[in-house]
Design a protein around this motif. Structure first.
Motif, PDB file in Angstrom:
ATOM      1  N   ALA A 350       0.828  -1.204   0.000  1.00  0.00           N
ATOM      2  CA  ALA A 350       0.000   0.000   0.000  1.00  0.00           C
ATOM      3  C   ALA A 350       0.862   1.254   0.000  1.00  0.00           C
ATOM      4  N   THR A 358      -0.077   6.014  -7.293  1.00  0.00           N
ATOM      5  CA  THR A 358      -0.925   7.169  -7.001  1.00  0.00           C
ATOM      6  C   THR A 358      -0.095   8.457  -7.043  1.00  0.00           C
ATOM      7  N   SER A 377      -4.466   7.438   2.192  1.00  0.00           N
ATOM      8  CA  SER A 377      -4.342   6.717   0.930  1.00  0.00           C
ATOM      9  C   SER A 377      -3.858   5.298   1.170  1.00  0.00           C
ATOM     10  N   ARG A 380      -6.700   3.271   2.558  1.00  0.00           N
ATOM     11  CA  ARG A 380      -7.700   2.981   1.514  1.00  0.00           C
ATOM     12  C   ARG A 380      -7.253   1.822   0.644  1.00  0.00           C
ATOM     13  N   ILE A 381      -5.965   1.827   0.290  1.00  0.00           N
ATOM     14  CA  ILE A 381      -5.448   0.760  -0.572  1.00  0.00           C
ATOM     15  C   ILE A 381      -5.487  -0.572   0.167  1.00  0.00           C
ATOM     16  N   GLN A 383      -7.596  -1.425   2.431  1.00  0.00           N
ATOM     17  CA  GLN A 383      -8.991  -1.859   2.488  1.00  0.00           C
ATOM     18  C   GLN A 383      -9.442  -2.419   1.153  1.00  0.00           C
ATOM     19  N   SER A 384      -8.963  -1.785   0.060  1.00  0.00           N
ATOM     20  CA  SER A 384      -9.416  -2.200  -1.262  1.00  0.00           C
ATOM     21  C   SER A 384      -8.921  -3.590  -1.627  1.00  0.00           C
ATOM     22  N   LYS A 385      -7.888  -4.076  -0.924  1.00  0.00           N
ATOM     23  CA  LYS A 385      -7.389  -5.411  -1.259  1.00  0.00           C
ATOM     24  C   LYS A 385      -8.235  -6.505  -0.628  1.00  0.00           C
ATOM     25  N   GLY A 386      -9.264  -6.118   0.120  1.00  0.00           N
ATOM     26  CA  GLY A 386     -10.208  -7.098   0.609  1.00  0.00           C
ATOM     27  C   GLY A 386      -9.867  -7.758   1.931  1.00  0.00           C
ATOM     28  N   THR A 389     -10.390  -5.186   7.845  1.00  0.00           N
ATOM     29  CA  THR A 389      -9.928  -3.907   8.380  1.00  0.00           C
ATOM     30  C   THR A 389     -10.996  -3.310   9.280  1.00  0.00           C
TER      31      THR A 389
END
Lengths: 392, 365
Positions: A350, A358, A377, A380-381, A383-386, A389
């Protein structure tokens, strides 16, 4: 592998009975420990009750507290099973009580994450640098720093990949000074065979483990014939035991010149304390600055992680402009050390994605972002990896 | 033309008002300078410099001397007495590279020279050379390094087998002298600020003393801005933005490392001039690169460093016109890129490069 994990789970139960002393565990489970000793990294302390580790946190001065606060935020967010035991060291006090507390806490937990503790010039010379006291008391003999060019950062030189291993306890930092005659001060630089052999051995083992080709010893043996001559001799002795790795040596002033013109020629470098200070700062500057590179201090029994260039950053403290990258990457190194590899890669990826893709940069690398924006940021990254969290 | 003069003054080394910098020996308007060719490529680059000076018709007479260490009475190593006499008489010297063997028994030759003439300040102006590209542009700084004590005192002992102690010596007197020199230099050469480089957080007493003396000198020279910076911070900032630095003053070891670092920024030791200022008006200018034994005698050497040091020397002696002429010829030749030695990116011989500069100098008449 199954036998290993069985032994470890037994050790977890036993340590909760005994109160978690690393020394006892090491003696009882000798086989587990010796197989680990072959690697350059040392045995991490066993996890405590519930699978959660306890790590000592020393906020320090300047940007330390805010950056470590961000590390805790990211850890909490990613549900990392690490609890921090915070020990504050007040640099304004002349007594050693604070730093001794910190040292005891690190002995207890085995691992620490720290910010830099300021050394005030207004204090009398008998008040030694607290950071130095910590390193020597815990015998953290190897300072390891990995400088890599990051694709997202604009620098004059590209494709740098240097590992710097610096002797961390003796040399010019022995803090042995006296004023023999009024107006004449002597400062002693101590080089010992034991420590030189130890650091050279560490360097070669690490080089072999990481698949590196070449180790360069940095010295000034043409002037300091006995001191650096001994260091060089020890490096040569150790090198003879590693025929697969090329060994060469270079005088420190030539090294700095080569670093600013052709840094790509260096692979692994090993050196005494002061030259390590110079070379590591030069390399950090070459890859983009003090905000990017993490550093680790390893001893036989303890490990302390911090930023590589150990800056206090007083002028940028509490202004939300410091670069959190170095401290976050240092915390990832710590997670690797605790064998929490998945968490480490998740956070590291991340951070590097924020840096390289980014391109959210703080002011020190030419951007406009604030510290909190970068941290947001990163979270967020993650969290976006699934992965699991907390709420953002 | 006043602007041009200012520009030249900024490159003068140590034109102190208190010391007599004009050499006394002057025959028929010619000034005698001791020339120490040195080892390795030393003799060939010295010959190159002498040729260029001849082409420029500079009023310099060279007195060649050898400084290989000899053991005097009592077993103490010293430089040959005729070399010492010549230097004491002429006050100004130009030196090529000298061999420094590792662990050979006798002290480093350069150290010996420094001790003999009390060369306490090593001054290295690092200015980017137009026409010789490096990743760093607009570098314009000067490193002033204390040259007699510090980590290079040469005092080492084996305490017990396997434990070696090296002593770093910092004295009040030497620190004061170098600090004062740095500020005088800044004032005389119209430099805006002086930065003291130290590690007083770790070496509390020794670098602390050095720092105190710098602060005291700063008090006496309020017209020059004074800052102090840790060695590691300087290194870090130097490779990121060298334009923020002006004059740097520091003890011996840091000076050694930093001055070579700065030389690396402008293109290496092959193009960096250097001057050593001593007590009693002695000044020795030298090229700081090594003896390069692998290319010695093959007409491949680059005489630029020695030539620029000789130019520094001319300015120190007040011969600004000749200095400007030779320097311009040298820079023009490099900028043109037609005749360059191998280390500068070309494949001409040393003699060809020298010849090109000589022609340029004669054209500039």
């Amino acid at each position: 592998m199954a036998a290993h994990s069985a032994v470890f789970s037994v050790s977890k139960i036993l340590t909760s009975f005994r109160g978690g002393h690393l020394g006892n565990t090491a003696k009882v489970f000798g086989t587990t420990v010796t197989s680990q000793r072959n690697k350059a990294v040392l045995t991490p302390p066993p996890a405590k009750y519930g699978g959660r580790h306890t790590v000592t946190l020393i906020p320090g001065d300047g940007i330390g507290p805010e950056l470590l606060g961000h590390v805790r935020e990211v850890f909490r967010f990613s549900c990392v099973p690490v609890d921090f035991e915070v020990v504050n060291v007040n640099s304004a006090l002349e007594t050693e009580v604070d730093i001794n507390n910190a040292i005891t806490a690190i002995r207890r937990n085995g691992v620490a994450l720290k910010g830099n503790i300021e050394t005030k010039h207004t204090m009398p010379p008998s008040v030694k640098s607290r950071n130095n006291v910590l390193r020597t008391s815990l015998d953290l003999y190897a300072n390891v720093m990995h400088c890599q060019s990051l694709p997202g950062v604009q620098t004059r030189h590209k494709n740098i990949d240097i590992m710097i291993i610096r002797e961390n306890t003796e040399g010019e930092y022995s803090s042995l000074e006296h004023e023999s005659v009024s107006g004449v001060v002597e400062s002693l630089k101590i080089i010992t065979r034991n420590n030189s052999l130890r650091i050279a051995d560490y360097a070669f083992r690490l080089a072999r483990e990481k698949g590196r080709r070449r180790v360069t010893a940095v010295h000034k043996a043409n002037i300091m014939k006995l001191g650096d001559g001994l260091f060089l001799q020890c490096c040569r002795e150790v090198a003879s035991g590693y025929p697969d790795i090329t060994f060469d040596s270079m005088i420190v002033d030539n090294t700095t010149m080569q670093l600013v013109s052709k840094p790509q020629q260096f692979d692994v470098m090993v050196m005494p304390n002061l030259y390590g200070n110079v070379v590591s700062n030069v390399c950090a500057g070459l890859v983009g600055g003090p905000g990017l590179v993490p550093g680790a201090n390893y001893g036989r029994d303890y490990a302390v992680f911090e930023t590589a260039t150990r800056n206090t950053g007083k002028s940028i403290a509490d202004r939300n402009i410091a670069n959190p990258t170095a401290m976050l990457l240092a915390s990832c190194m710590m997670l690797d050390h605790l064998k929490l590899f998945d968490y480490a890669s998740s956070i590291r990826n991340a951070v590097l994605t924020t840096m390289n893709e980014t391109r959210l940069h703080t002011a020190d690398i030419g951007g406009q972002g604030t510290t909190s924006e970068v941290v947001q940021s990163v979270m967020r990254i993650i969290q976006s990896k699934g992965q699991l969290t907390a709420e953002l | 033309s006043l602007g041009l003069f200012d520009c030249q003054v900024s490159r003068v080394v140590g034109a102190l008002k208190t010391e007599t910098s004009r050499p006394v020996t002057s025959v028929r308007g010619m000034q005698t300078v001791t020339l120490i060719p040195g080892d390795g490529i030393g003799p060939e680059i010295s010959t190159a410099v002498m040729k260029i000076f001849e082409a420029a018709k500079a009023p310099i007479q060279w007195e060649e001397r050898n400084v290989t260490a000899i053991q005097g009475p009592g077993g103490k190593w010293m430089i040959p007495p005729d070399a010492k006499e010549s230097m004491d008489k002429n006050k100004i010297g130009l030196k090529g590279p000298l061999k420094t063997p590792i662990a050979a028994g006798h002290p480093s030759m350069n150290l010996l020279l420094r001790k003999t003439f009390d060369l306490y300040a090593n001054v290295r102006p690092c200015v980017s050379i137009e026409g010789y590209q490096t990743p760093y542009t607009d570098v314009n700084l000067v490193t002033i390094r204390e040259n007699t004590e510090g980590e290079y005192s040469g005092i080492e002992h084996v305490i017990v087998d396997g434990v070696v102690q090296s002593i770093k010596l910092i004295t009040e007197q030497a620190s004061q002298r170098i600090a004062e020199y740095a500020f005088e230099y800044a004032r005389n050469n119209k430099r805006a600020s002086v930065t003291a480089v130290h590690k007083a957080n770790i070496m509390r007493m020794s670098d602390g003393l050095f720092l105190r003396k710098c602060r005291e000198a700063a008090e006496k020279h309020k017209d020059v801005k004074f800052t102090e910076m840790y060695l590691d911070t300087v290194c870090l900032n130097m490779v990121q933005d060298p334009t923020q630095f002006d004059v740097l003053v520091m003890p011996n070891l840091y000076g050694d490392i930093l001055s070579d670092l700065c030389a690396g920024l402008i293109g290496g030791l092959g193009v960096t001039p250097s001057g050593n200022i001593g007590a009693n008006g002695v000044a020795i200018f030298e090229s700081v690169h090594g003896t390069a034994p692998d290319i010695a005698g093959k007409d491949m050497a680059n005489p630029t460093a020695l030539l620029l040091s000789a130019v520094m020397m001319l300015r120190h002696m007040g011969l600004h016109d000749y200095a400007k002429k030779i320097e311009t010829a040298c820079f023009d030749t490099i900028r043109e890129k037609k005749v360059l030695t191998k280390d500068l990116g070309g494949n001409s011989k040393c003699s060809e490069f020298t010849g090109a500069i000589c022609r340029r100098v004669q054209e500039l008449e």
